[in-house]
Design an enzyme around this catalytic site. Structure first.
Site, PDB file in Angstrom:
ATOM      1  N   GLU A   1       2.479   4.979  -4.190  1.00  0.00           N
ATOM      2  CA  GLU A   1       2.448   5.799  -5.212  1.00  0.00           C
ATOM      3  C   GLU A   1       3.619   6.795  -5.328  1.00  0.00           C
ATOM      4  OE1 GLU A   1      -0.083   5.832  -2.990  1.00  0.00           O
ATOM      5  OE2 GLU A   1      -1.329   4.301  -4.133  1.00  0.00           O
TER       6      GLU A   1
ATOM      7  N   ASP B   1      -9.323   3.275  -2.254  1.00  0.00           N
ATOM      8  CA  ASP B   1     -10.298   3.910  -1.355  1.00  0.00           C
ATOM      9  C   ASP B   1     -11.389   4.609  -1.871  1.00  0.00           C
ATOM     10  OD1 ASP B   1      -8.054   3.261   0.472  1.00  0.00           O
ATOM     11  OD2 ASP B   1      -7.579   5.191   0.967  1.00  0.00           O
TER      12      ASP B   1
ATOM     13  N   ASP C   1       0.702  -1.117  -0.060  1.00  0.00           N
ATOM     14  CA  ASP C   1      -0.007  -0.153   0.021  1.00  0.00           C
ATOM     15  C   ASP C   1       0.820   1.345  -0.277  1.00  0.00           C
ATOM     16  OD1 ASP C   1      -2.254   1.653   0.071  1.00  0.00           O
ATOM     17  OD2 ASP C   1      -2.648   1.264   2.237  1.00  0.00           O
TER      18      ASP C   1
HETATM   19  C1  GLC Z   1      -4.803   3.437   2.585  1.00  0.00           C
HETATM   20  C2  GLC Z   1      -5.602   2.197   1.922  1.00  0.00           C
HETATM   21  C3  GLC Z   1      -6.369   1.443   2.747  1.00  0.00           C
HETATM   22  C4  GLC Z   1      -6.006   1.234   4.119  1.00  0.00           C
HETATM   23  C5  GLC Z   1      -5.426   2.562   4.780  1.00  0.00           C
HETATM   24  C6  GLC Z   1      -4.766   2.093   5.956  1.00  0.00           C
HETATM   25  O1  GLC Z   1      -5.714   4.204   2.747  1.00  0.00           O
HETATM   26  O2  GLC Z   1      -5.870   2.220   0.761  1.00  0.00           O
HETATM   27  O3  GLC Z   1      -6.855   0.279   2.212  1.00  0.00           O
HETATM   28  O4  GLC Z   1      -6.875   0.749   5.045  1.00  0.00           O
HETATM   29  O5  GLC Z   1      -4.516   2.983   3.917  1.00  0.00           O
HETATM   30  O6  GLC Z   1      -3.700   1.132   5.964  1.00  0.00           O
END
Ligand code: GLC
Length: 717
Positions: free
Chosen positions: A319, A428, A316
């Site tokens: 980017e 998200d 995650d």
């Molecule tokens: C980002 C991710 C989401 C996750 C959050 C906390 O927003 O896209 O899926 O729950 O981070 O880690």
């Protein structure tokens, strides 16, 4: 400019010195062809324009807002962390530069191999023009010719690497939530699913499992017996899938940080020092995933988790997302201090507010850190869209090395090329009805870019979900290869059992239906891995006529079935366009089938049903309901068929978790049905699948006659 030819009807045009993105494969024969369109170079930018006729259509461009036909909007290819997918957003997490234009002459495909920012204005500012603005002069432009959209997609897929294939268990149902904070809570969730007879394949662990948001750390306080937890759950067929973020916390004594510094693994600022940005743990450095040595180093860290029994990961914030950097925070704080005690007018106040509010992911941050690639230094901005891709490559190679079998791997940021290493969740989204529709429309576009293991946060990430919204979303998500219910911290509970007994019951049925669909969906993944092409196909790719062009809220799944999900609150049904005579299947324990003539018709669709359409002279295979993949029956399958003359179907399968498929070790089951003049059916099944013994066939013909038979499988060696 250098031009080259690749295979039949694929031409490339190289401008300047393109960065090696490792996306396109194949031999190039260089020649002297001119680009059949005009490019304009200005400063360090390139501009390109296609003229669009009244009814021309544009497809592709990856995970973006808007329709399947991309016309009428602007898009930006620059991986971005934006948690609010409002209708007017032009950029999300993926940067996919493949697109096709269909005009009255035919179709053509295009790919721009360029890792930085590209703006696309697809008939937005000027309805008759599709303008492209490339932020650079070093890129390769590909033109792919073919007769149909499907043919162009398949040709494109042959130019890029084979896609990532998840283990079969990756197709199960996953529960997730930012905020599952302890071992007890995870065990409790598992027990609740079990107690309520709800299928569960795994639970995703969000950053709550870590110690101070440090990658590859596990909170001793909240997860004191992590290994035992993983083992206990795995014994019951339930896996844990932890998150790993891109930023590495700056903390002396933390091995990832210490080794990263020592090994020269972090991206550098203009002074040659590791660049400092802030994300979850506060200040972090970013691993320079563009360097091979860093990919190997970071990839090896996943061993910390695989040693504990972990077989799946989500990458995650790659980017990479940046909350703030030191300079911007200083600037904002200085302004705030100056403002103390002052009487701020509207402009000064807005200025101050914006300084803080717009501090995340500022363009300038990506100019402030540098990567090393093949002995050269590039700012992140120069090759921004490679970052998440290379992080996923690092994880994929590390996991393969340490696990020795397939792993579940998804990433938030993506660009074409990454499709070979992992799947995507679409980031998200929100618990909005419009996001079910958006989810549907992204599916074929993601396939065009070579991504098959895809899915959205079912139920929506941001905002509060209702029971009705969750069930409707599930009616779509049971068809997406990645099926995960995930929600943000602070939102209302969203588990399938969080909305009372009735909704729990509906979700139970839908989840069990999902397991029945796994043989079909998995076969799709294996087949497309080998052959390319679309698993989710827009009607406009397959049928002609205005209705087919406009029916963007329906999709073909494989060649056999069509889905038409419901995405409006309080509705009990919806209008569906049938481009040909089809059978409506109500997917009950014993499916109910009814032949429907072509045309637009209203389909009643209750919350507690799962409905889809079966095409004429086609068969589809499904399995038995199950609580997880481990306990799925392997000796028996079911076939639904709508057969007036004859139909064939080939089901693809393999061992589900090794890499043997790469050597072609798949088992195919061929089912052939022919309707004889006497009205009887001739059915034969040949299978390479040693476990498969019986197939229960249920057929319908155009007169709604139902025929059922159990067929013994003759196994081929
Ligand atoms: C980002 C991710 C989401 C996750 C959050 C906390 O927003 O896209 O899926 O729950 O981070 O880690």
């Amino acid at each position: 400019m250098k031009s080259f030819q690749m295979r039949e009807n694929i031409k490339g045009f190289e401008f300047g010195t393109p960065i090696d993105t490792e996306i396109i494969y194949g031999d190039k024969t260089y020649g002297f062809e001119e680009l059949p369109m005009v490019l304009k170079f200005e400063d360090s930018n390139t501009y390109l324009k296609f003229l669009l006729g009244q009814d021309d259509r544009v497809y592709g461009l990856g995970p973006n807002m808007g329709g399947i036909n991309k016309r009428g909007r602007r898009y930006e290819a620059y991986c971005t962390d934006d948690p609010l997918h409002h209708e007017d957003k032009v950029v999300l997490y993926g940067a996919h530069n493949f697109f096709m234009i269909q005009d009255n002459q035919g179709v053509k495909g295009y790919f721009i191999d360029f890792p930085s920012r590209i703006y696309y204005d697809v008939g937005f500012s000027d309805r008759d023009a599709f303008s492209i603005h490339i932020h650079g002069k070093d890129f390769t432009f590909y033109i792919i010719e073919g007769d149909t959209l499907n043919e162009i997609v398949t040709k494109f897929h042959k130019m890029i690497k084979k896609p990532y294939l998840p283990p079969k268990w990756g197709l199960g149902y996953f529960q997730s939530r930012w905020g599952y904070k302890s071992e007890e809570e995870i065990r409790e969730i598992h027990e609740t699913f079990k107690g309520k007879d709800l299928p569960l394949e795994g639970i995703y662990l969000d950053l709550d499992y870590m110690e101070d948001f440090k990658d590859f750390s596990i909170s001793k306080e909240r997860f004191p017996n992590f290994k035992q937890l993983v083992e206990d759950l795995k014994e019951e067929g339930v896996r844990l899938v932890p998150i790993i973020d891109a930023g590495v916390k700056i903390e002396k004594g933390y091995s990832v940080y210490d080794q990263g510094i020592e090994g020269g693994h972090f991206a550098l600022n203009a002074d040659g020092k590791p660049y400092v940005a802030a994300v979850w743990p506060g200040k972090v450095h970013f691993p320079d995933f563009l360097q091979e040595k860093t990919r190997v180093w970071f990839g090896d860290y996943y061993k910390v988790l695989t040693d504990l029994g972990i077989e799946g990961i989500w990458n995650d914030m790659n980017e990479p997302a940046i909350f703030y950097d030191e300079d911007s925070l200083d600037e904002a704080v200085t302004l705030a201090i100056k403002a103390k005690g002052k009487n701020l007018d509207v402009f000064d106040f807005f200025d101050l507010k914006d300084k803080f509010q717009n501090m995340g992911n500022k363009d300038v941050y990506y100019q402030r850190f540098f990567h090393r690639l093949h002995g050269k230094s590039y700012s992140n901005e120069d090759l921004h869209n490679q970052y998440g891709y290379m992080m996923t490559k690092s994880a994929s190679e590390g996991l393969r090395k340490h696990l020795g079998k397939r792993s579940l791997l998804i990433s938030r940021a993506s660009s074409i090329g990454m499709h070979a290493y992992g799947g995507i969740w679409t980031g998200d989204n929100s618990s909005w009805w419009s996001h079910i529709e958006l989810n549907l429309k992204m599916l074929p576009t993601l396939n065009m870019s070579g991504f098959y293991y895809v899915g959205a946060d079912t139920g929506g990430f941001g905002g509060n979900c209702s029971g009705e919204l969750l069930c409707r979303w599930m009616q779509l998500s049971v068809f997406t290869p990645l099926l995960r219910n995930h929600a943000a911290l602070g939102t209302k509970p969203q588990e399938p059992y969080a909305f009372g007994e009735e909704v729990t019951g509906i979700n139970r049925k839908l989840l069990k239906d999902r397991y029945r669909l796994i043989p079909y969906l998995y076969s799709q993944l294996l087949m497309h891995h080998r052959l390319g092409g679309l698993m989710f196909t827009p009607l406009s790719f397959e049928f002609t006529g205005r209705e087919a062009l406009d029916a963007e809220d329906q999709l073909l799944v494989g060649e056999e079935i069509m889905i038409a999900p419901l995405y409006k609150p309080n509705a009990q049904g919806r209008y569906v366009y049938l481009p040909e005579e089809m059978v409506l299947v109500n997917f009950k324990e014993k499916p109910e089938m009814m032949v429907l003539k072509e045309g637009v018709r209203y389909m009643a669709y209750a919350l507690n049903e799962l409905k889809f359409f079966l095409r004429k002279n086609k068969l589809m295979v499904y399995g038995e309901e199950s609580l997880n993949v481990k306990t799925m029956r392997q000796d028996q399958l079911n076939v639904l068929g709508y057969v007036d003359t004859k139909a064939n179907f080939t089901l693809w399968n393999d061992d589900g978790d090794s890499f043997a498929y790469e050597e072609g070790k798949v088992f195919k089951t061929k089912i052939m049905v022919e309707k004889l003049a006497s009205g009887h059916y001739d059915i034969s099944v040949n299978s390479q699948d040693e476990y498969l013994k019986i197939i229960k066939v249920m057929l319908i013909d155009s007169d709604n006659n139902i025929f059922e038979k159990e067929v013994e499988v003759s196994n081929l060696k």
